[in-house]
Motif scaffolding. Sequence first.
Motif, PDB file in Angstrom:
ATOM      1  N   ARG A  39       0.828  -1.210   0.000  1.00  0.00           N
ATOM      2  CA  ARG A  39       0.000   0.000   0.000  1.00  0.00           C
ATOM      3  C   ARG A  39       0.863   1.261   0.000  1.00  0.00           C
ATOM      4  O   ARG A  39       0.594   2.212  -0.734  1.00  0.00           O
TER       5      ARG A  39
ATOM      6  N   HIS B 105       0.560   9.925  -3.703  1.00  0.00           N
ATOM      7  CA  HIS B 105      -0.500  10.182  -2.727  1.00  0.00           C
ATOM      8  C   HIS B 105       0.083  10.061  -1.316  1.00  0.00           C
ATOM      9  O   HIS B 105      -0.116   9.062  -0.637  1.00  0.00           O
TER      10      HIS B 105
ATOM     11  N   ALA C 137      -2.409   9.315   1.663  1.00  0.00           N
ATOM     12  CA  ALA C 137      -2.926   7.948   1.652  1.00  0.00           C
ATOM     13  C   ALA C 137      -1.880   6.965   2.165  1.00  0.00           C
ATOM     14  O   ALA C 137      -2.202   5.996   2.858  1.00  0.00           O
TER      15      ALA C 137
ATOM     16  N   GLU D 101       0.926   3.896  -3.079  1.00  0.00           N
ATOM     17  CA  GLU D 101       0.509   5.293  -2.879  1.00  0.00           C
ATOM     18  C   GLU D 101       1.652   6.267  -3.157  1.00  0.00           C
ATOM     19  O   GLU D 101       1.425   7.355  -3.701  1.00  0.00           O
TER      20      GLU D 101
END
Length: 392
Positions: free
Chosen positions: A240, A249, A252, A244
């Motif tokens: 993740r 991001h 996030a 991200e």
Amino acid sequence: IEGLGFGLLLGMGSALETLCGQAVGAGQLHTLGVYMQRSWIICLATAVALLPVYMFTDPILRLLRQSPEISAVAGRYARWCVPQLLAYAVNFPMQKFYQAQSRVWVMTLISGAAVGLHALLNWVVVARLGRGLLGAAMVGNASWWLINAAQFLYVVGGSFPEAWTGFSRKAFASLGGFVRLSLASAVMLCLEMWYYTAVIILVGCLKNPEIQVGAVSICMNYNIWTLMVSVGFNAAVSVRVANELGAKHPKAAKFSVVVAVTTSAAVGLVFTLVTLVARKQLPRLFTDDEQVVKEAAKLGYLLAATIGLNSIQPVLSGVAIGAGWQSLVAWVNIGCYYLIGLPLAAVFGFKLKLNATGIWVGMLIGTVLQTVILFVILFRTKWQKEVTAIAI
């Protein structure tokens, strides 16, 4: 010995968690197949380099002052497990290839089927046919290669049309940078896994090593069982965070860290409480030897503390992998584990004559210090800056 090979090859393969995860986030799926092939080349070369360790396990353990009986049995078992060593080199790059694209359930189904078959074959070969350690090693070899075959067939069967376009000569290009990241990942993970191996070696140097090693091995088994949950969060958060960051991001990525750490810690709290309540009963699932049961029960409180701590620490390591901080964490591990934890374990265990309990306390102090430092690093991280420093 298996921890040595497993840890090194898992670490080498973990470079893909950083590269493939960030490539997926950046929408560069076409690079994943080439990355996986490069990792295969590097991991297989590493496995070949490790072969002498497996072939000469007996004399190596004797040099480390382990008992002749333990060394002889371990030496035979290690030689029979050479096919597993090569299987690790093939499996871990594929594992990271799947994880980066969130194809986790496919791996879960394949592994679940393999575990069922593995248990059945162990019962038949080891228990019914009485083939002992040889049978256990052969079943392990077969199970690992069945997993590899199933995962490879799924990869080449058209399920990854963008990520897998066949074998390519590009896999042999730019190996230098890939090797550097692979080595950093390997050092980071190996320093963690070998830490627990070193504890077993220290315990093996105590008086009555068979009883002490037996008790510590039982506790280590429970620790590893519970560790599998946090290792799952380790893989999830590394993917993740890498995704991200690759997609730029930062908020996030930070949120993924918070969710993974708190969830894994909550699960770890449950395991910790179970261990405390059942510390005298759990060893009996492994042995009827009252001396071993008594020694293992003594370690129950320390085991519970270790389980609680290990519900957090692997997740923090997963964040480091996703963000590409392997070199930094490797230095942290050297300081906490090998300059502080193990020397304290030796002092407590041998100088203060606290035996296995003292060795475990020293180990635990090193793990606590490492976890605190990783928390400080995370707290001070500027995620906006991280998106400009990704590996893609």
